[in-house]
Write a protein that holds these residues in place. Structure first.
Motif, PDB file in Angstrom:
ATOM      1  N   LEU A  19       0.842  -1.200   0.000  1.00 40.91           N
ATOM      2  CA  LEU A  19       0.000   0.000   0.000  1.00 40.91           C
ATOM      3  C   LEU A  19       0.871   1.242   0.000  1.00 40.91           C
ATOM      4  O   LEU A  19       1.863   1.334   0.719  1.00 40.91           O
ATOM      5  CB  LEU A  19      -0.905   0.032   1.236  1.00 40.91           C
ATOM      6  N   GLU A  20       0.482   2.184  -0.828  1.00 41.94           N
ATOM      7  CA  GLU A  20       1.089   3.514  -0.805  1.00 41.94           C
ATOM      8  C   GLU A  20      -0.046   4.496  -1.016  1.00 41.94           C
ATOM      9  O   GLU A  20      -0.750   4.431  -2.019  1.00 41.94           O
ATOM     10  CB  GLU A  20       2.148   3.670  -1.898  1.00 41.94           C
ATOM     11  N   PHE A  21      -0.241   5.392  -0.074  1.00 36.17           N
ATOM     12  CA  PHE A  21      -1.413   6.263  -0.109  1.00 36.17           C
ATOM     13  C   PHE A  21      -1.162   7.468  -1.000  1.00 36.17           C
ATOM     14  O   PHE A  21      -0.430   8.394  -0.645  1.00 36.17           O
ATOM     15  CB  PHE A  21      -1.774   6.705   1.311  1.00 36.17           C
ATOM     16  N   ASN A  22      -1.772   7.415  -2.190  1.00 33.90           N
ATOM     17  CA  ASN A  22      -1.775   8.553  -3.115  1.00 33.90           C
ATOM     18  C   ASN A  22      -3.190   9.114  -3.132  1.00 33.90           C
ATOM     19  O   ASN A  22      -4.092   8.525  -3.715  1.00 33.90           O
ATOM     20  CB  ASN A  22      -1.367   8.116  -4.527  1.00 33.90           C
ATOM     21  N   TRP A  23      -3.388  10.243  -2.501  1.00 36.67           N
ATOM     22  CA  TRP A  23      -4.759  10.684  -2.229  1.00 36.67           C
ATOM     23  C   TRP A  23      -5.496  11.108  -3.484  1.00 36.67           C
ATOM     24  O   TRP A  23      -6.689  10.852  -3.624  1.00 36.67           O
ATOM     25  CB  TRP A  23      -4.738  11.818  -1.204  1.00 36.67           C
ATOM     26  N   PHE A  24      -4.837  11.768  -4.417  1.00 40.45           N
ATOM     27  CA  PHE A  24      -5.578  12.294  -5.564  1.00 40.45           C
ATOM     28  C   PHE A  24      -4.922  11.987  -6.906  1.00 40.45           C
ATOM     29  O   PHE A  24      -5.544  12.166  -7.943  1.00 40.45           O
ATOM     30  CB  PHE A  24      -5.769  13.808  -5.431  1.00 40.45           C
ATOM     31  N   THR A  25      -3.676  11.566  -6.913  1.00 36.46           N
ATOM     32  CA  THR A  25      -2.980  11.323  -8.178  1.00 36.46           C
ATOM     33  C   THR A  25      -2.759   9.838  -8.383  1.00 36.46           C
ATOM     34  O   THR A  25      -2.676   9.070  -7.438  1.00 36.46           O
ATOM     35  CB  THR A  25      -1.622  12.045  -8.193  1.00 36.46           C
TER      36      THR A  25
END
Length: 438
Positions: free
Chosen positions: A217-223
């Motif tokens: 998991l890697e949290f990319n909020w909008f991109t």
């Protein structure tokens, strides 16, 4: 009992739905849709109590709809009920074709000592994950190859006659069409325990696979980049469509709760059942999404049936497909029986007017399943379209309208109650429209 009845094929598409919505938004939507559908189901359970001076103890929800909306309520509830039943049967046919194909492929390769590694992008190691759609566009450097010994012509002949879309859906006709014509498929009701066993095994499979794969998991909020998806995606209505059917039990919940010895516990039991179903969906969806190896693959590779992300020679997936195949082959005649009873009884006053009537109906239903398995084998799409359609009536519109009308007749309707239930109806309408726009 309610948990066992509600848990169905939708569980296989929940990880795909979370992919479409984004990880964070997907979790939020599962929670919100669970609460909303529980409330609307509660309104269905209480709907009979809104009718005074009439004995409604033997009424089903379509009877309540008929009382409030006349013949329109009667026939529209029948229509949407048929959409849910036939939609479920179509999904079953697509999945049974998938499971039968992969089971046959596994057995053929094992018997003929064929070592096959699917020629699709995938990971290496003991727990292999594949990307059948190759949608990421980033295949690993070492492409999988296929090694087999024996007669090449025999293998090619098998591939020709054992095709997931061209042949296997037709083979199922010989197995299932005769069963649909039985007057009473009560024999298959004894195998309901297979549903519980299948779901428990799926949870076990997901846990074991995640333990081997680890968390990615890697949290990319909008991109969005090559391997990771944003946490909020515009495609989120595809998940709400799936969840509408995943939490759908509104057309038979009254019947199920009538078996309760203590009727005063109905609301409690319903709430516990929805909590357990939501927890199961969350666990399977979150674990599959979080453990999907990205990189080297992309989360976009998560299939509408997450078992398709494991190769056909995977032992645990093979066992899961066997369990699910036999479960669906026992449930399918029961769904056909319910569709026959509801439709033919309304038109002819008899659930079995003649062999010709029953055979005609069953051929039409089976034909729909074969056509979908042949030309549109996308269970996520079928689930969300049928779920949003039948859910519009049974989940959002009818329970809310009946409650508002009953309050109005009793002189107890308030503006907050009216606005709240109009908003619920608009949500259901928006959910349906969005399925055709995204």
């Amino acid at each position: 009992m309610i948990w066992n009845t509600m848990m169905g094929t939708s569980i296989l598409s929940i990880p795909w739905g979370i992919k479409q919505a984004g990880f964070t938004l997907g979790i939020i939507l599962i929670l919100l849709m669970g609460i909303l559908t529980l409330y609307c189901c509660y309104r269905v359970v209480k709907s009979r109590k809104t009718i005074p001076l009439i004995d409604t103890s033997n009424w089903e929800f379509p009877d309540v709809c008929k009382y409030y909306f006349g013949s329109f309520g009667q026939w529209s509830s029948l229509l949407f009920s048929m959409v849910s039943l036939v939609g479920a049967m179509v999904v079953y046919w697509v999945l049974m074709s998938n499971f039968l194909f992969n089971t046959g492929k596994f057995i053929y390769n094992f018997v003929h000592d064929i070592n096959v590694t699917d020629i699709v992008p995938g990971t290496n190691g003991s727990t292999k994950v594949i990307c059948p759609s190759a949608s990421s566009g980033h295949p690993p450097q070492n492409m999988s190859v296929m090694f087999f010994s024996g007669n090449d012509t025999g293998f090619e002949l098998f591939e020709e006659w054992w095709s997931k879309s061209r042949t296997v859906p037709f083979y199922l006709i010989a197995l299932l069409l005769p069963l649909l014509n039985l007057k009473s498929p009560s024999f298959f009701a004894k195998f309901n325990v297979l549903g519980t066993v299948s779901v428990v095994y799926l949870v076990f499979l997901v846990t074991v696979k995640a333990a081997h794969l680890g968390i990615h998991l890697e949290f990319n909020w909008f991109t969005e980049d090559d391997f990771y998806l944003p946490e909020f995606r515009i495609l989120f209505p595809q998940l709400t469509g799936v969840l509408t059917l995943a939490f759908f039990i509104h057309n038979c919940v009254i019947t199920l709760l009538q078996n309760n010895r203590n009727q005063e516990n109905n609301v409690r039991d319903l709430s516990v059942a929805y909590f357990l179903v939501g927890l199961t969906y969350l666990y399977v969806g979150v674990i599959i999404f979080a453990s999907f190896p990205s990189p080297p693959l992309s989360k976009e590779c998560i299939e509408q049936n997450f078992l398709d992300n494991f190769p056909s020679d995977d032992i645990m997936s093979f066992v899961a497909r066997i369990f699910l195949l036999f479960q669906m082959m026992t449930v399918y005649p029961l769904l056909g029986y319910l569709a026959r009873v509801q439709l033919l009884r309304q038109f002819f006053g008899n659930a079995y007017p003649s062999v010709f009537h029953v055979l005609t109906l069953n051929v039409a239903i089976v034909g729909a399943g074969v056509a979908m398995a042949r030309y549109y084998p996308n269970i996520g799409g079928i689930i969300r379209y049928s779920g949003a359609t039948c859910g519009l009536a049974f989940v959002f519109v009818y329970p809310s309208l009946i409650y508002v009308i009953s309050l109005h007749r009793a002189g107890q309707l308030t503006w907050p109650a009216l606005i709240t239930h109009i908003f619920i109806i608009l949500l259901g309408l928006a959910n349906l429209i969005a399925q055709f726009l995204l």
